[in-house]
Design a protein around this motif. Structure first.
Motif, PDB file in Angstrom:
ATOM      1  N   GLU A 145     -10.689  20.271  11.800  1.00  0.00           N
ATOM      2  CA  GLU A 145     -12.134  20.206  12.015  1.00  0.00           C
ATOM      3  C   GLU A 145     -12.787  21.578  11.882  1.00  0.00           C
ATOM      4  O   GLU A 145     -13.932  21.691  11.443  1.00  0.00           O
ATOM      5  CB  GLU A 145     -12.426  19.603  13.389  1.00  0.00           C
ATOM      6  CG  GLU A 145     -12.152  18.102  13.446  1.00  0.00           C
ATOM      7  CD  GLU A 145     -12.247  17.530  14.847  1.00  0.00           C
ATOM      8  OE1 GLU A 145     -12.260  18.334  15.824  1.00  0.00           O
ATOM      9  OE2 GLU A 145     -12.301  16.288  14.983  1.00  0.00           O
ATOM     10  N   ARG A 167     -13.668  22.658   7.958  1.00  0.00           N
ATOM     11  CA  ARG A 167     -14.672  22.026   7.098  1.00  0.00           C
ATOM     12  C   ARG A 167     -15.775  23.020   6.784  1.00  0.00           C
ATOM     13  O   ARG A 167     -16.445  23.528   7.682  1.00  0.00           O
ATOM     14  CB  ARG A 167     -15.248  20.785   7.769  1.00  0.00           C
ATOM     15  CG  ARG A 167     -16.145  20.020   6.810  1.00  0.00           C
ATOM     16  CD  ARG A 167     -16.697  18.728   7.396  1.00  0.00           C
ATOM     17  NE  ARG A 167     -17.549  18.090   6.398  1.00  0.00           N
ATOM     18  CZ  ARG A 167     -17.228  17.024   5.703  1.00  0.00           C
ATOM     19  NH1 ARG A 167     -16.068  16.468   5.889  1.00  0.00           N
ATOM     20  NH2 ARG A 167     -18.055  16.516   4.819  1.00  0.00           N
ATOM     21  N   VAL A 195     -10.426  13.807   8.615  1.00  0.00           N
ATOM     22  CA  VAL A 195     -11.457  14.769   9.001  1.00  0.00           C
ATOM     23  C   VAL A 195     -12.426  15.019   7.854  1.00  0.00           C
ATOM     24  O   VAL A 195     -13.638  15.186   8.059  1.00  0.00           O
ATOM     25  CB  VAL A 195     -10.815  16.087   9.478  1.00  0.00           C
ATOM     26  CG1 VAL A 195     -11.867  17.174   9.665  1.00  0.00           C
ATOM     27  CG2 VAL A 195     -10.056  15.866  10.784  1.00  0.00           C
ATOM     28  N   ARG A 203      -5.700  18.001  14.166  1.00  0.00           N
ATOM     29  CA  ARG A 203      -7.095  17.575  14.007  1.00  0.00           C
ATOM     30  C   ARG A 203      -8.059  18.684  14.428  1.00  0.00           C
ATOM     31  O   ARG A 203      -9.079  18.925  13.775  1.00  0.00           O
ATOM     32  CB  ARG A 203      -7.361  16.300  14.818  1.00  0.00           C
ATOM     33  CG  ARG A 203      -8.690  15.644  14.468  1.00  0.00           C
ATOM     34  CD  ARG A 203      -8.894  14.355  15.246  1.00  0.00           C
ATOM     35  NE  ARG A 203      -7.869  13.355  14.998  1.00  0.00           N
ATOM     36  CZ  ARG A 203      -7.845  12.571  13.932  1.00  0.00           C
ATOM     37  NH1 ARG A 203      -8.795  12.664  13.001  1.00  0.00           N
ATOM     38  NH2 ARG A 203      -6.870  11.684  13.783  1.00  0.00           N
TER      39      ARG A 203
END
Length: 461
Positions: free
Chosen positions: A110, A113, A161, A106
């Motif tokens: 993140e 993005r 996400v 995760r």
């Protein structure tokens, strides 16, 4: 049998490219690959499965589950209580490992993005680009020879996400677990909050995700009545996940009807190594991927014949001791696996770029420098302490990666797999008028005068 396993290194064929100046096309033809006949045969079988699922819906899924998985199904949807039970009974040690994997994956996702873009190119002329998640995704988690809760993590986390609102997951039914996927798969899904899970395996899962299945498609078919409470399986926008040659082929055949991540088929590892590499480590990493599947590819690229001999010897020693020795031996002896001898690291890098491995380990002097010269790979693992096993579970990177050379033009699973870039154009009157003459000129040059007329009409007095 032990003697045969000790000789497994000898079954790993040698491709000697030393002293040969080869073009890119020649290199691609020289590197080891699985036979094309098998791929063509898989495509024919997979197309039949896709057609059956599209035509007969849940009835086809039931028949295919009986044929391939040996289970009987009324509806493949996994009950909510089965997910909760699997999580409650999950081994705490495995849960802790999954939670740490989730945390790292995760965190990396993140950071991937992309930012939206807002740009003013002239007075009154604004351009933008917004990254928007797809509406619904289908995530495939393989089963059969192994259990892959890690693939649940790798598929689900980047989709979450990205902001995908509707996530469905499929994994093959297991006869020993009441026609449901393996409990550890279900537990991992529950741990991530995924409630829509299906006991569907192989190419049929890909077909069901791509085209959807109506709720009443099982009524009157195969001696079953519709399970109305289970409902339809709605089609998805994107399908992701690894699998065998049949899953990878199905993804290729439905591409266009839906988006896919890549052709993540039977696993492969290439190790680029020189005389400084530790033979035992190289052999262990080749075996680690060979244990996935008899079709797995394990390739050593080296400029050191002495290292190649030492690795072969280690393969014999370590294969005898490993749990899935027969599977490893078959994979190492297949046409997809080999030792590739090269003149030097320059040629070795060229071979690796032509091969475009799913996983590429660099075990050389100045491994980081060599890694920086690699253009084609799903993921690169640098140095003695970055084995592929790390990426499979707990590095934080994603292990759903392109195979069979497709890493030359596609990427591993990441947040952008689940995002679309939407461009936004906003010009005012003066800004359009400023470029109107250019639009008219270009539309005339392309023999599309109505394009220019659509601009000129806006400035008619």
């Amino acid at each position: 049998m032990i003697r045969q396993l000790q000789d497994v290194g000898r079954t790993l064929r040698t491709i000697d490219l030393r002293g040969r100046r080869l073009s890119l096309a020649e290199l691609r033809g020289a590197v080891p690959r699985a036979g094309r006949t098998a791929a063509a045969d898989a495509e024919h079988k997979v197309q039949q499965i896709i057609d059956d699922v599209r035509h007969s819906g849940f009835a086809a899924l039931s028949e295919l589950a009986a044929r391939f998985d040996g289970v009987e199904q009324r509806h493949p949807r996994v009950p909510t209580e089965a997910l909760a039970k699997a999580l409650a009974e999950l081994d705490p040690v495995v849960r802790a490992a999954l939670e740490e994997s989730i945390r790292r994956v995760r965190s990396f996702a993140e950071s991937q993005r992309p930012a939206d873009v807002d740009l003013t190119v002239a007075a009154g002329a604004a351009l933008g680009q917004r990254w928007v998640p797809v509406g619904r995704v289908g995530l495939y988690v393989p089963g059969g020879l192994a259990v892959y809760p890690s693939s649940v993590v790798m598929n689900v986390v980047p989709a979450q996400v990205a902001g995908v609102e509707s996530i469905a997951l499929a994994s093959p039914p297991q006869k020993e677990f009441g026609s449901l996927p393996h409990p550890t798969i279900l537990a991992a899904a529950a741990l991530l909050g995924i409630e829509e899970v299906y006991a569907i395996g192989g190419a049929q899962a890909i077909a069901a995700f791509a085209y959807g299945i109506a709720a009443d498609s099982v009524a009157g078919e195969a001696g079953h009545e519709a399970d109305v409470s289970a409902g339809a399986l709605e089609p998805v926008d994107v399908i992701t996940g690894p699998g065998n040659i049949f899953v990878a082929t199905a993804k290729r055949l439905v591409k266009g009807a839906v988006g896919i991540d890549s052709e993540a088929g039977a696993t492969e590892i290439a190790v680029l190594a020189d005389a400084t590499a530790v033979p035992a480590l190289v052999a262990a990493d080749l075996i680690s991927q060979a244990e996935h599947d008899p079709q797995a590819a394990s390739v050593l690229v080296t400029d050191s014949p002495e290292l190649a001999d030492a690795v072969r010897a280690q393969l014999g020693v370590q294969t005898v001791a490993t749990k899935h020795a027969d599977r490893v031996a078959e994979a190492l002896g297949g046409p997809q696996s080999a030792v590739v001898l090269v003149d030097d690291m320059v040629q070795g890098i060229a071979v690796c770029n032509a091969y475009a491995a799913e996983h590429l380990e660099i075990m050389t002097a100045d491994a980081a420098g060599v890694a920086g010269r690699i253009r084609n790979a799903g993921a690169i693992f640098v140095g003695d302490y970055s084995p592929v096993s790390l990426g499979d579970y707990c590095a934080g990177s994603n292990h759903v990666l392109p195979t069979r050379g497709t890493a030359a033009f596609s990427s591993g699973l990441n947040v952008t797999t689940f995002l679309r870039a939407i461009q936004v154009v906003h010009y005012d009157r003066d800004a359009l008028q400023e470029v109107s003459a250019h639009i008219v000129a270009l539309s005339a040059a392309e023999n599309l005068p109505a394009h220019g007329d659509a601009v000129k009409i806006r400035f008619v007095p």
